[in-house]
Design an enzyme around this catalytic site. Structure first.
Site, short mmCIF file in Angstrom:
data_model
loop_
_atom_site.label_atom_id
_atom_site.label_comp_id
_atom_site.label_asym_id
_atom_site.label_seq_id
_atom_site.Cartn_x
_atom_site.Cartn_y
_atom_site.Cartn_z
N HIS A 1 22.83 25.86 59.55
CA HIS A 1 23.13 24.37 59.74
C HIS A 1 24.30 23.84 60.08
CE1 HIS A 1 24.07 24.73 55.41
NE2 HIS A 1 24.46 23.41 55.47
N HIS B 1 26.86 22.04 58.72
CA HIS B 1 27.95 21.63 57.90
C HIS B 1 29.28 22.60 57.88
CE1 HIS B 1 25.06 19.39 55.05
NE2 HIS B 1 25.56 18.74 55.99
N ASP C 1 31.49 23.68 56.02
CA ASP C 1 31.43 24.99 54.93
C ASP C 1 30.51 26.35 55.41
OD1 ASP C 1 29.34 23.59 54.07
OD2 ASP C 1 29.24 24.54 52.13
N HIS C 2 29.98 26.03 56.48
CA HIS C 2 29.14 27.15 57.31
C HIS C 2 29.62 27.37 58.71
CE1 HIS C 2 25.79 27.22 53.92
NE2 HIS C 2 26.54 26.04 53.63
N HIS D 1 17.82 19.17 53.72
CA HIS D 1 19.39 19.28 53.49
C HIS D 1 20.09 18.61 54.54
CE1 HIS D 1 23.27 20.41 52.01
NE2 HIS D 1 23.52 21.24 53.26
N ASP E 1 21.33 26.29 53.06
CA ASP E 1 21.66 25.35 51.81
C ASP E 1 19.88 24.76 51.59
OD1 ASP E 1 24.24 25.94 51.73
OD2 ASP E 1 24.71 24.19 52.40
N HIS F 1 25.25 29.61 48.77
CA HIS F 1 26.16 29.09 47.76
C HIS F 1 26.08 29.98 46.50
CE1 HIS F 1 28.41 25.69 49.50
NE2 HIS F 1 27.33 25.66 50.27
ZN LIG Z 1 25.30 22.38 53.81
#
Ligand SMILES: [Zn+2]
Length: 258
Positions: free
Chosen positions: A53, A55, A57-58, A110, A127, A165
């Protein structure tokens, strides 16, 4: 197939999947440097990046990574367009020589375009499904996330879940609060603490174990359902119960001294 966890940022995992002839792919890229170092140390050749996805942090390691390894980026057709070179829709299959076939499942909740990737005995759930928890509902609805988790729950018991995570210990605190009588949760808390003491990740985890310990896969079990309805002060259908459980955990996380 050998799968390596590369911890990045605070608590993210990049999954490095090694196949035959030193070929590999990576799932998500929140940071480039640790992944580049791992690939060099293992002497691997990268074939592709799979993205769950959009975001940061990915994704925020992708540009730097591709400056060294200019490989295709497979990802959602409907988000992360800045990075995705090979958009995937629900049910698409990515065939990677020496590594294997990966089915993309659209698992929204998410984010709206979130993909999970399924291969032999393993699911990369980003996530969407965490160990003992699930992603927060940033874009989708409770009904969407419930449908996504129900779909992942159709996979065989032995499926290993690789999530985005290291949230397991925190998630288990809420799981135990919501289901204090569940002994499988108490056992998993001990196992996860032991792994952490050895510096080991809590994931992957077998889907069978998640069915026993993850409240978001257990909203139809009578005792937990009763607890959720007590929290919400009313009888609830499945989607509403799922939404109430998500709010209950969000409240719990806000109150806990983390
Ligand atoms: Zn995420």
């Amino acid at each position: 197939m050998q799968i390596h966890a590369v911890p990045v940022l605070n608590d993210n995992y990049v999954w490095l999947i090694e196949g035959g002839q030193r070929q590999c792919i990576v799932v998500d890229l929140g940071d480039a440097q640790p992944v580049l170092a791992a690939i060099d140390a293992l002497g691997l050749t990268v074939q592709a990046i799979l993205l769950t996805h959009h975001h940061a942090d990915h994704t925020q390691g992708i540009a730097k990574f591709r400056a060294r390894h200019s490989v295709p980026v497979y990802g959602p057709a409907t988000e992360a367009q800045r990075w995705v070179t090979h958009p995937l829709a629900d049910g698409d299959i990515v065939n990677l020589p020496q590594i294997g076939a990966f089915s993309a499942w659209l698992t929204p909740g998410h984010t709206l375009g979130h993909l999970s990737y399924l291969t032999y005995g393993a699911a990369f759930t980003g996530d969407t499904l965490f160990s003992a928890g699930c992603g927060r509902l940033f874009e989708g609805t409770a009904a969407m996330m419930l449908a996504s988790l129900d779909r992942l729950a159709t996979l065989p018991d032995a499926t290993q879940i690789y999530c985005g995570h290291e949230y397991t210990a925190d998630n288990l605190r809420f799981a135990q609060f919501a289901e204090p009588e569940n002994t499988a949760i108490a056992e998993r808390i001990i196992a996860v603490a032991k792994a952490a003491a050895l510096g080991q990740p809590s994931v992957p985890v077998r889907l069978a174990e998640e069915r026993q310990t993850n409240p978001f896969l257990r909203i139809r079990t009578p005792l937990l359902r009763q607890g959720i309805e007590t929290f919400a002060h009313q009888k609830l259908n499945d989607a509403a119960a799922f939404g109430a459980l998500r709010r209950w955990k969000d409240e719990f996380d806000g109150l806990s001294p983390l």
